[in-house]
Scaffold this motif. Structure first.
Motif, PDB file in Angstrom:
ATOM      1  N   GLU A 184      33.243 -20.667  -6.869  1.00 53.64           N
ATOM      2  CA  GLU A 184      33.108 -20.372  -7.804  1.00 53.64           C
ATOM      3  C   GLU A 184      32.646 -19.047  -8.150  1.00 53.64           C
ATOM      4  N   MET A 185      31.277 -18.943  -8.325  1.00 55.61           N
ATOM      5  CA  MET A 185      30.653 -17.824  -8.101  1.00 55.61           C
ATOM      6  C   MET A 185      30.529 -16.596  -7.456  1.00 55.61           C
ATOM      7  N   ALA A 186      31.542 -16.626  -6.260  1.00 54.30           N
ATOM      8  CA  ALA A 186      31.869 -15.889  -5.342  1.00 54.30           C
ATOM      9  C   ALA A 186      32.392 -14.726  -5.926  1.00 54.30           C
ATOM     10  N   GLN A 187      32.518 -15.093  -7.013  1.00 55.03           N
ATOM     11  CA  GLN A 187      33.801 -14.390  -7.655  1.00 55.03           C
ATOM     12  C   GLN A 187      33.901 -13.682  -9.309  1.00 55.03           C
ATOM     13  N   ALA A 188      32.488 -14.250  -9.420  1.00 53.68           N
ATOM     14  CA  ALA A 188      31.612 -14.075 -11.112  1.00 53.68           C
ATOM     15  C   ALA A 188      31.261 -12.582 -11.163  1.00 53.68           C
ATOM     16  N   THR A 189      30.593 -12.593 -11.625  1.00 53.01           N
ATOM     17  CA  THR A 189      30.648 -11.079 -12.098  1.00 53.01           C
ATOM     18  C   THR A 189      28.693 -10.977 -12.394  1.00 53.01           C
ATOM     19  N   ASP A 190      27.534 -12.131 -11.754  1.00 52.86           N
ATOM     20  CA  ASP A 190      26.911 -12.319 -11.385  1.00 52.86           C
ATOM     21  C   ASP A 190      26.626 -13.428 -11.278  1.00 52.86           C
ATOM     22  N   GLY A 191      26.563 -13.772  -8.762  1.00 53.07           N
ATOM     23  CA  GLY A 191      26.742 -15.112  -9.271  1.00 53.07           C
ATOM     24  C   GLY A 191      26.278 -15.762  -7.863  1.00 53.07           C
ATOM     25  N   ASP A 192      25.017 -16.447  -8.217  1.00 56.13           N
ATOM     26  CA  ASP A 192      23.963 -17.748  -7.459  1.00 56.13           C
ATOM     27  C   ASP A 192      25.135 -18.512  -6.394  1.00 56.13           C
ATOM     28  N   VAL A 193      25.731 -17.634  -4.856  1.00 58.40           N
ATOM     29  CA  VAL A 193      26.639 -18.401  -4.204  1.00 58.40           C
ATOM     30  C   VAL A 193      25.700 -19.653  -3.614  1.00 58.40           C
ATOM     31  N   GLY A 194      24.503 -18.867  -3.503  1.00 56.53           N
ATOM     32  CA  GLY A 194      23.570 -20.479  -2.851  1.00 56.53           C
ATOM     33  C   GLY A 194      23.899 -20.301  -0.933  1.00 56.53           C
ATOM     34  N   VAL A 195      24.589 -21.495  -0.564  1.00 57.23           N
ATOM     35  CA  VAL A 195      24.508 -21.622   0.896  1.00 57.23           C
ATOM     36  C   VAL A 195      25.956 -20.861   1.776  1.00 57.23           C
ATOM     37  N   ALA A 196      26.100 -19.902   2.545  1.00 55.49           N
ATOM     38  CA  ALA A 196      27.233 -19.152   2.553  1.00 55.49           C
ATOM     39  C   ALA A 196      26.769 -19.140   3.784  1.00 55.49           C
ATOM     40  N   ILE A 197      28.664 -19.732   4.327  1.00 58.33           N
ATOM     41  CA  ILE A 197      29.233 -18.946   5.827  1.00 58.33           C
ATOM     42  C   ILE A 197      29.454 -18.127   5.443  1.00 58.33           C
ATOM     43  N   PHE A 198      29.882 -17.108   6.677  1.00 62.99           N
ATOM     44  CA  PHE A 198      31.088 -15.961   7.047  1.00 62.99           C
ATOM     45  C   PHE A 198      31.314 -15.998   8.420  1.00 62.99           C
ATOM     46  N   SER A 199      32.703 -15.946   8.826  1.00 65.28           N
ATOM     47  CA  SER A 199      33.101 -16.283  10.278  1.00 65.28           C
ATOM     48  C   SER A 199      34.346 -15.429  10.059  1.00 65.28           C
ATOM     49  N   LYS A 200      34.032 -14.356  11.849  1.00 64.18           N
ATOM     50  CA  LYS A 200      35.087 -14.294  11.917  1.00 64.18           C
ATOM     51  C   LYS A 200      36.497 -15.101  13.135  1.00 64.18           C
ATOM     52  N   TYR A 201      35.634 -16.019  13.285  1.00 62.33           N
ATOM     53  CA  TYR A 201      36.502 -16.774  13.957  1.00 62.33           C
ATOM     54  C   TYR A 201      37.370 -18.288  12.884  1.00 62.33           C
ATOM     55  N   PRO A 202      38.214 -18.243  12.837  1.00 55.33           N
ATOM     56  CA  PRO A 202      39.274 -19.541  11.846  1.00 55.33           C
ATOM     57  C   PRO A 202      38.116 -20.702  11.664  1.00 55.33           C
ATOM     58  N   ILE A 203      38.048 -20.519  10.360  1.00 55.01           N
ATOM     59  CA  ILE A 203      37.565 -22.092  10.259  1.00 55.01           C
ATOM     60  C   ILE A 203      38.789 -22.815   9.812  1.00 55.01           C
ATOM     61  N   LEU A 204      38.727 -23.758  10.442  1.00 57.49           N
ATOM     62  CA  LEU A 204      40.201 -25.413  10.771  1.00 57.49           C
ATOM     63  C   LEU A 204      39.928 -26.539   9.049  1.00 57.49           C
ATOM     64  N   GLN A 205      38.564 -26.167   9.087  1.00 57.06           N
ATOM     65  CA  GLN A 205      37.900 -26.985   7.956  1.00 57.06           C
ATOM     66  C   GLN A 205      36.506 -27.184   6.999  1.00 57.06           C
ATOM     67  N   SER A 206      36.155 -26.969   6.184  1.00 56.22           N
ATOM     68  CA  SER A 206      35.076 -26.961   4.958  1.00 56.22           C
ATOM     69  C   SER A 206      34.399 -27.950   4.106  1.00 56.22           C
ATOM     70  N   GLY A 207      33.535 -27.716   4.449  1.00 59.93           N
ATOM     71  CA  GLY A 207      32.726 -29.129   3.066  1.00 59.93           C
ATOM     72  C   GLY A 207      31.675 -28.246   2.332  1.00 59.93           C
ATOM     73  N   ARG A 208      31.493 -28.757   1.450  1.00 62.91           N
ATOM     74  CA  ARG A 208      29.780 -28.923   0.811  1.00 62.91           C
ATOM     75  C   ARG A 208      29.363 -29.773   0.293  1.00 62.91           C
ATOM     76  N   GLU A 209      28.336 -29.595   0.170  1.00 61.65           N
ATOM     77  CA  GLU A 209      27.482 -30.786  -0.786  1.00 61.65           C
ATOM     78  C   GLU A 209      25.926 -30.553  -1.699  1.00 61.65           C
ATOM     79  N   PRO A 210      25.975 -29.378  -3.033  1.00 59.89           N
ATOM     80  CA  PRO A 210      24.393 -29.533  -3.783  1.00 59.89           C
ATOM     81  C   PRO A 210      23.698 -30.333  -3.686  1.00 59.89           C
ATOM     82  N   PHE A 211      22.304 -29.557  -3.498  1.00 59.93           N
ATOM     83  CA  PHE A 211      20.976 -30.342  -3.900  1.00 59.93           C
ATOM     84  C   PHE A 211      20.916 -30.109  -5.210  1.00 59.93           C
ATOM     85  N   GLY A 212      21.182 -28.791  -5.409  1.00 59.07           N
ATOM     86  CA  GLY A 212      20.392 -27.928  -6.719  1.00 59.07           C
ATOM     87  C   GLY A 212      20.835 -26.768  -7.174  1.00 59.07           C
ATOM     88  N   PRO A 213      20.700 -25.873  -7.299  1.00 54.28           N
ATOM     89  CA  PRO A 213      20.819 -24.585  -7.870  1.00 54.28           C
ATOM     90  C   PRO A 213      21.076 -23.911  -6.424  1.00 54.28           C
TER      91      PRO A 213
END
Length: 372
Positions: A184-213
């Motif tokens: 949700e922070m990727a489209q914010a005015t100023d966003g702490d996205v935190g951990v991010a993965i960018f790929s030129k290859y297709p991502i079939l499935q993904s998941g996330r688990e926050p530990f903090g901010p």
């Protein structure tokens, strides 16, 4: 024999005895660190504190060897033997020298780039957004580095100024597949996205688990040709080492206060990272595909976190790196806390710590892999 000579002999004997006593205690301490790290009998935070000081113990043993060589050479064998044992047991995680392996076979090798970008320093220079060449250089570097899979920690995005809308710029550069810790922070005015993965290859499935901010795990199953691999990007709890703050203190009370803060942060970090690495292991074991774990682990090669992951997956630096591979760009500097671990089904051809890029408090790391 004069009185002065007798006093001199007594003083020399006293200091040799004191040095020998310290030597014995140092050897016992070093052997304890060996045992804790090699056997992993306990994962208590106090054991982690002992393990992380192992390089310091090695330096002190080397100093003791040099001192004995000038006074009683035969006594230098004890610390010398301890250093040799350490080299045999833990040498590969300290210093290696591999030459890059040429890729052979069909397809092409895959570069996995990882970088803690320290929020691009945008939060520290908010009022200077539009006139910060250093920030723009950082962004241009990560955008144009040649790697089809890029992993970031402390990723920051701003949609208010086009230059700093990194998510959009990555997508326009061909990285159309993404996975974020806080999407949700990727489209914010100023966003702490935190951990991010960018790929030129297709991502079939993904998941996330926050530990903090900003800390947490992001994983993505990436399809490369006819194969699929799982990328696990992690940012574990901070080490809390702020040596610079301690050294800047001019009064003893300030030194004591900052030292207590460092020790408290180390205690909390050891405890939190132990729980977090268990979660990382779960994502590894649950994966139906070969796995690459990358990111800012905030722990050295002499730690519970590193040893647990190392027993699960080979370490890419140990298999294909060069030198010491230090990844931290601030004091104390001589530590490696950013790592990549790879599935045995993947061949690591090369691993590099890009230590001439000093835009952040970490150096970028990149591993080159070939599917068997």
């Amino acid at each position: 024999m004069t009185l002065r000579m007798r006093v001199g002999q007594f003083i020399a004997y006293f200091f040799r005895s004191l040095l020998w006593s310290i030597n014995l205690l140092l050897v016992l301490y070093t052997c304890l660190a060996y045992w804790l790290l090699y056997s992993l009998q306990t994962e208590h935070w106090s054991a982690s504190m002992i393990m992380i000081t192992l390089p310091v113990a090695w330096v002190l043993n080397f100093v003791v060897v040099c001192l004995w060589l000038t006074a009683r050479p035969w006594r230098s064998w004890l610390s010398g033997l301890v250093l040799i044992i350490g080299l045999i047991l833990f040498g590969s995680r300290t210093f290696v020298w591999h030459t890059p392996t040429e890729f052979e076979g069909k397809g092409q090798p895959v570069n996995v780039f990882s970088y803690n970008v320290q929020s691009f320093d945008l939060t520290a220079s908010y009022d200077l957004y539009q006139s910060s060449p250093r920030v723009r250089r950082t962004m241009n570097y990560v955008l144009h580095y040649d790697a089809p899979i890029k992993c970031f920690q402390e990723f920051y995005n701003s949609t208010t100024i086009p230059d700093y809308n990194l998510v959009k710029r990555f997508q326009e550069a061909g990285y159309t597949h993404t996975a974020f810790l806080f999407p949700e922070m990727a489209q914010a005015t100023d966003g702490d996205v935190g951990v991010a993965i960018f790929s030129k290859y297709p991502i079939l499935q993904s998941g996330r688990e926050p530990f903090g901010p900003q800390n947490g795990i992001v994983w993505a199953n990436v399809k490369i040709g006819n194969d699929t691999i799982r990328i696990i990007n992690v940012h574990l709890h901070s080490m809390g080492i702020r040596v610079g703050k301690v050294l800047k203190q001019k009064e003893i009370k300030g030194v004591q206060r900052e030292t207590r803060g460092v020790l408290s942060a180390l205690h909390n970090g050891f405890t939190d990272r132990r729980e977090e690495v268990i979660k990382v292991e779960r994502y590894i074991h649950e994966s139906p595909y070969p796995v690459i774990v990358t990111g800012d682990h905030n722990d050295t090669p002499y730690s519970v976190v590193y040893e647990r992951l190392r027993r699960t997956l080979p370490n890419s630096f140990e298999d294909a790196g060069r030198g010491f591979g230090f990844t931290y760009n601030h004091l104390p500097g001589f530590i490696r806390i950013d790592h990549q671990f790879h599935d045995p089904k993947l061949t690591v051809l090369n691993f590099e710590t890009i230590n001439y890029i000093k835009y952040s408090d970490h150096y970028p790391i990149v591993g080159t892999y070939a599917l068997k």
